[in-house]
Scaffold this motif. Sequence first.
Motif, PDB file in Angstrom:
ATOM      1  N   VAL A 327       0.832  -1.200   0.000  1.00 56.66           N
ATOM      2  CA  VAL A 327       0.000   0.000   0.000  1.00 56.66           C
ATOM      3  C   VAL A 327       0.868   1.252   0.000  1.00 56.66           C
ATOM      4  N   LEU A 328       1.842   1.292   0.889  1.00 56.50           N
ATOM      5  CA  LEU A 328       2.741   2.445   0.954  1.00 56.50           C
ATOM      6  C   LEU A 328       3.614   2.531  -0.297  1.00 56.50           C
ATOM      7  N   SER A 329       4.080   1.392  -0.794  1.00 56.01           N
ATOM      8  CA  SER A 329       4.917   1.392  -1.996  1.00 56.01           C
ATOM      9  C   SER A 329       4.173   1.999  -3.178  1.00 56.01           C
ATOM     10  N   SER A 330       2.899   1.637  -3.321  1.00 50.19           N
ATOM     11  CA  SER A 330       2.095   2.148  -4.426  1.00 50.19           C
ATOM     12  C   SER A 330       1.927   3.656  -4.340  1.00 50.19           C
ATOM     13  N   ALA A 331       1.564   4.159  -3.160  1.00 47.71           N
ATOM     14  CA  ALA A 331       1.349   5.607  -2.986  1.00 47.71           C
ATOM     15  C   ALA A 331       2.653   6.386  -3.141  1.00 47.71           C
ATOM     16  N   PHE A 332       3.735   5.828  -2.595  1.00 48.08           N
ATOM     17  CA  PHE A 332       5.016   6.534  -2.628  1.00 48.08           C
ATOM     18  C   PHE A 332       5.604   6.574  -4.038  1.00 48.08           C
ATOM     19  N   SER A 333       5.347   5.518  -4.830  1.00 46.83           N
ATOM     20  CA  SER A 333       5.906   5.457  -6.183  1.00 46.83           C
ATOM     21  C   SER A 333       5.348   6.559  -7.079  1.00 46.83           C
ATOM     22  N   VAL A 334       4.109   7.003  -6.808  1.00 46.60           N
ATOM     23  CA  VAL A 334       3.514   8.097  -7.594  1.00 46.60           C
ATOM     24  C   VAL A 334       3.594   9.418  -6.837  1.00 46.60           C
ATOM     25  N   ARG A 335       4.382   9.420  -5.754  1.00 51.35           N
ATOM     26  CA  ARG A 335       4.621  10.621  -4.940  1.00 51.35           C
ATOM     27  C   ARG A 335       3.327  11.222  -4.397  1.00 51.35           C
ATOM     28  N   ASN A 336       2.395  10.352  -4.053  1.00 49.04           N
ATOM     29  CA  ASN A 336       1.168  10.818  -3.399  1.00 49.04           C
ATOM     30  C   ASN A 336       1.447  10.917  -1.899  1.00 49.04           C
ATOM     31  N   MET A 337       2.148  11.971  -1.496  1.00 52.93           N
ATOM     32  CA  MET A 337       2.634  12.082  -0.130  1.00 52.93           C
ATOM     33  C   MET A 337       1.518  12.254   0.888  1.00 52.93           C
ATOM     34  N   LYS A 338       0.420  12.855   0.449  1.00 48.72           N
ATOM     35  CA  LYS A 338      -0.713  13.010   1.374  1.00 48.72           C
ATOM     36  C   LYS A 338      -1.250  11.641   1.789  1.00 48.72           C
ATOM     37  N   GLU A 339      -1.362  10.722   0.817  1.00 45.32           N
ATOM     38  CA  GLU A 339      -1.823   9.369   1.126  1.00 45.32           C
ATOM     39  C   GLU A 339      -0.784   8.600   1.933  1.00 45.32           C
ATOM     40  N   VAL A 340       0.496   8.814   1.617  1.00 43.76           N
ATOM     41  CA  VAL A 340       1.572   8.176   2.379  1.00 43.76           C
ATOM     42  C   VAL A 340       1.507   8.606   3.847  1.00 43.76           C
ATOM     43  N   GLU A 341       1.353   9.900   4.078  1.00 40.48           N
ATOM     44  CA  GLU A 341       1.278  10.409   5.452  1.00 40.48           C
ATOM     45  C   GLU A 341       0.046   9.876   6.173  1.00 40.48           C
ATOM     46  N   ARG A 342      -1.085   9.820   5.452  1.00 35.87           N
ATOM     47  CA  ARG A 342      -2.317   9.316   6.078  1.00 35.87           C
ATOM     48  C   ARG A 342      -2.182   7.848   6.472  1.00 35.87           C
ATOM     49  N   GLN A 343      -1.679   7.026   5.540  1.00 37.11           N
ATOM     50  CA  GLN A 343      -1.549   5.597   5.809  1.00 37.11           C
ATOM     51  C   GLN A 343      -0.496   5.323   6.890  1.00 37.11           C
ATOM     52  N   THR A 344       0.616   6.045   6.840  1.00 40.31           N
ATOM     53  CA  THR A 344       1.682   5.843   7.834  1.00 40.31           C
ATOM     54  C   THR A 344       1.189   6.185   9.232  1.00 40.31           C
ATOM     55  N   LYS A 462      11.549  12.431   8.916  1.00 44.03           N
ATOM     56  CA  LYS A 462      12.197  13.264   7.895  1.00 44.03           C
ATOM     57  C   LYS A 462      11.522  13.089   6.533  1.00 44.03           C
ATOM     58  N   GLU A 463      10.962  11.902   6.299  1.00 41.78           N
ATOM     59  CA  GLU A 463      10.342  11.600   5.009  1.00 41.78           C
ATOM     60  C   GLU A 463       8.882  12.071   4.945  1.00 41.78           C
ATOM     61  N   VAL A 464       8.147  11.860   6.027  1.00 44.46           N
ATOM     62  CA  VAL A 464       6.716  12.195   6.035  1.00 44.46           C
ATOM     63  C   VAL A 464       6.366  12.943   7.307  1.00 44.46           C
ATOM     64  N   ASN A 465       5.252  13.652   7.238  1.00 40.26           N
ATOM     65  CA  ASN A 465       4.758  14.372   8.411  1.00 40.26           C
ATOM     66  C   ASN A 465       3.952  13.391   9.262  1.00 40.26           C
ATOM     67  N   LEU A 466       4.656  12.667  10.118  1.00 33.67           N
ATOM     68  CA  LEU A 466       4.029  11.614  10.919  1.00 33.67           C
ATOM     69  C   LEU A 466       3.236  12.221  12.067  1.00 33.67           C
ATOM     70  N   SER A 467       1.938  11.914  12.097  1.00 33.92           N
ATOM     71  CA  SER A 467       1.067  12.429  13.154  1.00 33.92           C
ATOM     72  C   SER A 467       0.322  11.254  13.779  1.00 33.92           C
ATOM     73  N   VAL A 468       0.838  10.791  14.910  1.00 35.81           N
ATOM     74  CA  VAL A 468       0.219   9.637  15.569  1.00 35.81           C
ATOM     75  C   VAL A 468      -0.812  10.099  16.595  1.00 35.81           C
ATOM     76  N   LEU A 469      -0.373  10.777  17.631  1.00 39.14           N
ATOM     77  CA  LEU A 469      -1.287  11.294  18.650  1.00 39.14           C
ATOM     78  C   LEU A 469      -1.150  12.799  18.870  1.00 39.14           C
ATOM     79  N   GLY A 470      -0.030  13.347  18.470  1.00 41.20           N
ATOM     80  CA  GLY A 470       0.163  14.791  18.624  1.00 41.20           C
ATOM     81  C   GLY A 470       0.154  15.209  20.080  1.00 41.20           C
TER      82      GLY A 470
END
Length: 563
Positions: A327-344, A462-470
């Motif tokens: 799932v992450l590989s697919s989103a990251f390969s097309v540089r859909n960073m918003k989806e990468v951040e959401r899924q992560t 450093k790669e994504v804006n990781l937001s777990v609990l803030g």
Amino acid sequence: MVKKDSLIKGTIILAAAALVARFLGIFQRIPLDNLMSTQSGVYFNDANNIYLMLLIIATGGIPSAISKMISQRYALGRPEEAQRIYRAALWFGSVTGVIVSVLLFVFAPFIATNISIEPGLDASIRAIAPALLLFPIIAMMRGYFQGRQMMMAGGLSQIVEQILRVITAVGLVMLVVSWDMGDRKVAAVATFGSVLGSIGAFGVMLYYARKLKRQDRQEQAALSGQVSSMQTGESELVVEASSQVKSSYRSIYKELFAISIPIVIAAMTVQFVYNFDTMLFNRLTGSFYETKEAAKQFHNWLAFRAQGIAGIPPILAIALSTSIIPVLSSAFSVRNMKEVERQTSLVMRIVVFTGVPAALTLTVAAVSVTGFLFGDANAGGSGIVAALTAGTIFQITMMTSNSILFGLGQTNVPMRHTLIGLVVKVIASLALAPLLGVYGLIIASTLCFVTIASLNLRVIKKEVNLSVLGARWLGYGVTIVISAGAGWMTDILVRGWLEGLTPRVGFLISALAAGMVSFGLYLALLILLKVVTAEDVRQFPGPLRKLLSPLIRLTMRSKSDSR
């Protein structure tokens, strides 16, 4: 028909299968603990850990690499190339299985005498060696089915494997004990259960492989019929588009190993840690324990009881980590960073909300859980169980962050961090084991997991804006402290009240009571302290939504009434 599974369904199938397999493995230990002596238990555990380590080395990251390569080829419309990758993987599994199995059988006496310092261990190692003939092939087949998004085959094969393993091991041990054939042979027949388990798992995978092959042929025939009905020009275009250049096995293996080697090194962390502790236990803790018998008792508690129970909390994290990579590989390969951040962020949030309470409950109720599972009135080794299980919180974070980095294309980063963590483990073990015995080894393991997880999270941020609990971490910390304390007190009080009952019955009731109080408070406080919001719940898998939604609605209704 063999159907494709969605991300959530695939995760649930893998988690359920792993949970069933884990519980079968633990309940196998109950009769074996009663039937086997301390010495035969040492042989059994050491042989299993050596076998699991070699299995990870032989197959570790390759099923994940196969999964990624197969899914990619099918997505690109290149099924023939996918099948060639599958055949290459099967050849690799076959050859590896023969080599590793033969080497383990031949070098069993050397491992037993010179590494584990347990001369009688050789029979158990040789008894389990044949299982390595089939399991590498099974691992390749599971990777292929995961790449086709069909998780049921691998999940069912795990369950069948464990059922046959448990029945064979317990049945043979009962026979050999009744014949009074000695510790060496008792442990050997117990480990032989893995061989029968491998045969059962292989049978399940063959069944699904043949079923999928027939299904593919039918779909191909249907597709050919559609092509033949097209106009000549269109048909030529289809044939031209479908023609594929065959990849050589050399190029396939090159790609396979480039993906799998870092995954293998990261995947072997936990088994390396457990193997390190059991194989070198006598060498590292010899100066701490007064007698050799005492050392064997603590070794047995660590390997036979604690390591089995500590394998429960990470189950969902393992399943989720396996499912999230594509799932992450697919989103990251097309540089859909918003989806990468959401899924992560979602993956880390689910792991925090599910893995931590599982570890928490088993830790605070360790005395009752150990006493119930192993029928020990004194709950021997419960302190070791509690210490090792508590550390799985960091193990879960480590495993999940490894998979996130793999999905982000950072395959070498987890490998480097793993090697750093293992160096920390070795140094800390050498320093702490002579001073604290088994607890020194457990502290060293936890430091290893903390090191790897911390380094991983630093790179991920450093790669994504990781937001777990803030800003909700404080509320989460309060939730953990209160629910853990309440569960621990409940366990103590209920055990005191039920002291006159049969030990196993009393332990069961107190474990259930502690778990219900701890987990119930945990869920309630997550909502009341606004650690989990309605938005979070909407993103969770179905079972979690059903569990938490009523609490969310109740809280919102209470707020509206108070106004």
